[in-house]
Design an enzyme around this catalytic site. Sequence first.
Site, PDB file in Angstrom:
ATOM      1  N   GLU A 293      -0.088  -9.453  -1.389  1.00 31.88           N
ATOM      2  CA  GLU A 293      -1.281  -9.886  -1.078  1.00 31.88           C
ATOM      3  C   GLU A 293      -2.268 -10.050  -2.461  1.00 31.88           C
ATOM      4  O   GLU A 293      -3.056 -10.762  -2.802  1.00 31.88           O
ATOM      5  CB  GLU A 293      -2.265  -9.075   0.019  1.00 31.88           C
ATOM      6  CG  GLU A 293      -1.708  -9.303   1.399  1.00 31.88           C
ATOM      7  CD  GLU A 293      -2.322  -8.253   2.050  1.00 31.88           C
ATOM      8  OE1 GLU A 293      -1.867  -7.019   1.854  1.00 31.88           O
ATOM      9  OE2 GLU A 293      -2.945  -8.536   3.293  1.00 31.88           O
TER      10      GLU A 293
ATOM     11  N   GLU B  91       4.067  -5.472   7.244  1.00 36.92           N
ATOM     12  CA  GLU B  91       3.163  -4.481   7.930  1.00 36.92           C
ATOM     13  C   GLU B  91       3.473  -4.400   9.544  1.00 36.92           C
ATOM     14  O   GLU B  91       3.283  -3.293   9.986  1.00 36.92           O
ATOM     15  CB  GLU B  91       1.605  -4.897   7.973  1.00 36.92           C
ATOM     16  CG  GLU B  91       1.077  -4.642   6.412  1.00 36.92           C
ATOM     17  CD  GLU B  91       1.417  -6.003   5.502  1.00 36.92           C
ATOM     18  OE1 GLU B  91       2.061  -6.894   5.853  1.00 36.92           O
ATOM     19  OE2 GLU B  91       0.830  -6.135   4.434  1.00 36.92           O
TER      20      GLU B  91
ATOM     21  N   GLY C  44       0.578  -5.237   0.723  1.00 39.85           N
ATOM     22  CA  GLY C  44      -0.323  -5.436  -0.190  1.00 39.85           C
ATOM     23  C   GLY C  44      -0.073  -5.965  -1.640  1.00 39.85           C
ATOM     24  O   GLY C  44      -0.827  -6.221  -2.489  1.00 39.85           O
TER      25      GLY C  44
ATOM     26  N   ALA D 268       0.809  -0.971   0.015  1.00 43.70           N
ATOM     27  CA  ALA D 268      -0.144   0.155  -0.091  1.00 43.70           C
ATOM     28  C   ALA D 268       0.737   1.300  -0.072  1.00 43.70           C
ATOM     29  O   ALA D 268       1.998   1.093   0.313  1.00 43.70           O
ATOM     30  CB  ALA D 268      -0.864   0.083   1.113  1.00 43.70           C
TER      31      ALA D 268
END
Length: 258
Positions: free
Chosen positions: A112, A132, A109, A65
């Site tokens: 992911e 994270e 992300g 992200a």
Amino acid sequence: MEYSNILLEKHEAVALVRLNRPKVYNALNNALMNELTSALEVLEADEAIRAVVITGNEKAFAAGADIAEVHALDFSRAYRQRFISANWETVTRCRKPSIAAVAGLALGGGCELAMMCDLLIAADNARFGQPEIKLGIIPGAGGTQRLTRYVGKSKAMEMCLTGRMMEANEAERSGLASRVVPVAELLDEALKTAAAIASMSRPSVFMAKTAVNKAYETTLTEGVAAERIMFQSLFATEDQKEGMAAFAEKRPADFKNR
Ligand code: CO8
């Protein structure tokens, strides 16, 4: 929609989507995820496209992200705007098979998103991580769930609790990547794999994908029952007759997707 954070190419029946924010390791911001969502919806509706490859560049698939964008997020806004649910998981809703072609970093992300694809081909320089925890959060786009299903509890725990990265060979050994290829060959290999899928009968491709995904959603007994009915139903297709006739006649099958 005009795209400025992704690049979209078509290679006959295969679409190639390149994440394209190279200055920030393809960090995934809202604009990019909206564009990816829009592109995937267009490709899903395009009869000529039969498989999709998602890739980044040689340095990064995506570094997660966009921290500059999300650092000031608060719970109320995240909840109201359905942060992540709103536009991150479109690829999981596509019927057409998707391949993540990962070179360089796939973090947070980015890892992911790659894991949401149906299969993952890694370049030999790929590195996967869920860092994270170092930011005071946890994975939020399915990382704790999908990584655990791919690589098992112990490795997933270590990666999510320490942020340790996994290199390409370990990713293949652990089941995260279907295979590892030299970085210079990554795109060719991913496009070839997608083209092979695109050449198969569509009903059997859709059902094979649905059946494999069942393994992650249900019990063995229910999964096998679902597989059995899909298997039996494929004997109602012209393509089953054609596929088996072509085998007997020692010629390539000419599937009509019926
Ligand atoms: N977000 C925003 N900018 C980034 C990001 C990122 N994730 N990663 C790198 N950048 C930017 C840097 O800020 C820098 O910008 P600038 O040149 O303007 O300073 C530029 O990219 C180059 O980065 P570095 O100078 O740091 O380059 P290095 O080669 O030293 O390091 C790394 C590269 C290893 C990628 C390093 O930048 C890094 O660790 N990045 C952060 C990785 C990370 O923690 N990712 C997880 C993010 S959180 C997340 O993904 C939660 C997912 C939840 C679901 C998704 C919700 C949206």
